[in-house]
Design an enzyme around this catalytic site. Structure first.
Site, PDB file in Angstrom:
ATOM      1  N   GLY A  11       0.832  -1.207   0.000  1.00 28.91           N
ATOM      2  CA  GLY A  11       0.000   0.000   0.000  1.00 28.91           C
ATOM      3  C   GLY A  11       0.863   1.252   0.000  1.00 28.91           C
ATOM      4  O   GLY A  11       2.104   1.178  -0.044  1.00 28.91           O
ATOM      5  N   ASP A  38      -2.304 -12.738   5.185  1.00 29.23           N
ATOM      6  CA  ASP A  38      -3.683 -12.451   4.787  1.00 29.23           C
ATOM      7  C   ASP A  38      -4.495 -12.175   6.049  1.00 29.23           C
ATOM      8  O   ASP A  38      -4.807 -13.086   6.811  1.00 29.23           O
ATOM      9  CB  ASP A  38      -4.261 -13.645   4.021  1.00 29.23           C
ATOM     10  CG  ASP A  38      -5.686 -13.390   3.541  1.00 29.23           C
ATOM     11  OD1 ASP A  38      -6.248 -12.316   3.858  1.00 29.23           O
ATOM     12  OD2 ASP A  38      -6.231 -14.266   2.857  1.00 29.23           O
ATOM     13  N   ALA A  62      -5.439  -2.307   5.395  1.00 20.50           N
ATOM     14  CA  ALA A  62      -6.818  -1.861   5.644  1.00 20.50           C
ATOM     15  C   ALA A  62      -7.651  -2.050   4.394  1.00 20.50           C
ATOM     16  O   ALA A  62      -7.123  -2.160   3.282  1.00 20.50           O
ATOM     17  CB  ALA A  62      -6.838  -0.383   6.047  1.00 20.50           C
ATOM     18  N   TYR A  63      -8.954  -2.087   4.595  1.00 21.82           N
ATOM     19  CA  TYR A  63      -9.903  -2.004   3.485  1.00 21.82           C
ATOM     20  C   TYR A  63     -10.204  -0.518   3.313  1.00 21.82           C
ATOM     21  O   TYR A  63     -10.756   0.111   4.207  1.00 21.82           O
ATOM     22  CB  TYR A  63     -11.180  -2.771   3.827  1.00 21.82           C
ATOM     23  CG  TYR A  63     -12.219  -2.752   2.725  1.00 21.82           C
ATOM     24  CD1 TYR A  63     -12.422  -3.864   1.909  1.00 21.82           C
ATOM     25  CD2 TYR A  63     -12.995  -1.620   2.483  1.00 21.82           C
ATOM     26  CE1 TYR A  63     -13.367  -3.846   0.897  1.00 21.82           C
ATOM     27  CE2 TYR A  63     -13.938  -1.592   1.468  1.00 21.82           C
ATOM     28  CZ  TYR A  63     -14.115  -2.702   0.680  1.00 21.82           C
ATOM     29  OH  TYR A  63     -15.046  -2.682  -0.315  1.00 21.82           O
ATOM     30  N   ASP A 104      -9.469   9.935   9.475  1.00 17.58           N
ATOM     31  CA  ASP A 104     -10.332  11.066   9.846  1.00 17.58           C
ATOM     32  C   ASP A 104     -11.810  10.732   9.663  1.00 17.58           C
ATOM     33  O   ASP A 104     -12.680  11.443  10.169  1.00 17.58           O
ATOM     34  CB  ASP A 104      -9.978  12.302   9.003  1.00 17.58           C
ATOM     35  CG  ASP A 104     -10.177  12.076   7.505  1.00 17.58           C
ATOM     36  OD1 ASP A 104      -9.833  10.972   7.017  1.00 17.58           O
ATOM     37  OD2 ASP A 104     -10.659  12.991   6.807  1.00 17.58           O
ATOM     38  N   TYR A 127     -17.162   2.588   6.032  1.00 13.54           N
ATOM     39  CA  TYR A 127     -15.703   2.584   6.185  1.00 13.54           C
ATOM     40  C   TYR A 127     -15.307   3.196   7.522  1.00 13.54           C
ATOM     41  O   TYR A 127     -14.535   2.597   8.289  1.00 13.54           O
ATOM     42  CB  TYR A 127     -15.067   3.349   5.019  1.00 13.54           C
ATOM     43  CG  TYR A 127     -13.603   3.669   5.226  1.00 13.54           C
ATOM     44  CD1 TYR A 127     -12.649   2.659   5.202  1.00 13.54           C
ATOM     45  CD2 TYR A 127     -13.174   4.980   5.432  1.00 13.54           C
ATOM     46  CE1 TYR A 127     -11.297   2.946   5.391  1.00 13.54           C
ATOM     47  CE2 TYR A 127     -11.836   5.271   5.621  1.00 13.54           C
ATOM     48  CZ  TYR A 127     -10.899   4.259   5.598  1.00 13.54           C
ATOM     49  OH  TYR A 127      -9.575   4.548   5.790  1.00 13.54           O
TER      50      TYR A 127
END
Length: 289
Positions: A11, A38, A62-63, A104, A127
């Site tokens: 990421g 995973d 993270a998703y 945030d 989220y």
């Protein structure tokens, strides 16, 4: 030599930590992407962690697909909440330190002043709800953890807002951009440096911290800065959020107060335009290669 495991290694923040790692050779860095660790497979988490035996885990996984989370609620919760609880439990049981990244989007957006770590939360999308649940699980299972909330993350790696805008401004003559959502962008390289400053600090000081670049802007103003630095010839029009509906609602105001992280760890908080210019210079170089 302390062994540091970075999850979500491919990421944006994980990639920037990989860039920084050679400068901190006193640390033993292990970078794990989904093929190695995973986080949706809870049994595998403990097995892999026992094999690696880290002394610090930096959880960058993270998703993050904010709109898709409205329909992929279960997967978002597994990665942003349940997996964090498993990591926190393991770190507590194995005398390992945990630094976890949050967002945030845990706030409702109704503030008009920079949000401190003590500000009331109230996420308005899935989220944000899953990330808040992850924060709560993290601190419940490992009260000695450090959590860093950040916002509007971009880098020269992967897909992100800055790279998308650069592409669109070269392809289109006119763009509409939301002008009533206020916050501050975060160059992932600056966040990575903040993380390394914290994990190499003489004293581990658990708790919640905020980090983004300095400045208070709207997405529209952010795009104007991207346009100016990039020299793009594209007309940009500011529009209200109501004219650009998305599956997930966004907070109207989510500017983070960074004073705690700066005073506690001596973390530098660069101005957003300065960092944006650095990142865009890298994006230009990468596009030529």
């Amino acid at each position: 030599m302390k062994k540091i495991l970075v999850t979500g290694a491919t990421g944006q923040v994980g990639s920037e930590l990989k860039v920084l790692a050679p400068r901190y050779s006193q640390l033993d860095w292990v970078f794990a992407d989904r093929s190695v660790l995973d986080l949706s497979d809870f049994k595998a988490i403990s097995k892999v962690l026992y094999e690696i035996q880290p002394q610090i885990i930096i959880n960058c996984a993270a998703y993050t697909a904010v709109d898709k989370a409205e329909t992929e609620t279960e997967l978002a919760d597994i990665l942003n909440h349940q997996a964090v609880a498993v990591l926190a439990q393991w770190t507590t049981a194995n005398d390992c330190q945990l630094l976890h990244l949050s967002t945030d989007y845990v706030f409702d957006g109704n503030s008009s002043t920079p949000l401190t770590e003590a500000a009331a939360t109230g996420p308005i999308n899935t989220y944000g709800q899953t990330k808040l649940a992850g924060e709560q699980a993290c601190l419940r299972e490992n009260p000695n953890a450090i959590i860093i909330r950040t916002s509007w993350v971009y880098s020269a790696f992967g897909a992100n807002f800055v790279k998308t805008m650069c592409k669109l401004m070269q392809e289109q003559e006119h763009l509409n951009v939301v002008n009533d959502q206020i916050g501050s962008p975060t160059y992932a390289a600056d966040l990575a440096q903040a993380i390394v400053t914290i994990v190499t600090h003489p004293k581990w000081q658990a708790g919640m911290y905020h980090f983004s670049n300095a400045g208070e802007i709207s997405w529209y103003e952010f795009v104007l800065a991207i346009q100016e630095i990039g020299g793009f010839n594209c007309q940009i029009t500011g529009i209200p959020s109501a004219d650009y509906p998305t599956p997930a609602r966004r907070p109207k105001y989510s500017l983070l107060d960074k004073s705690k992280i700066a005073t506690t760890f001596g973390v530098q908080v660069p101005e957003y335009r300065e960092s944006l210019a650095k990142c865009m210079a890298l994006i230009r170089v990468n596009s030529r290669n």
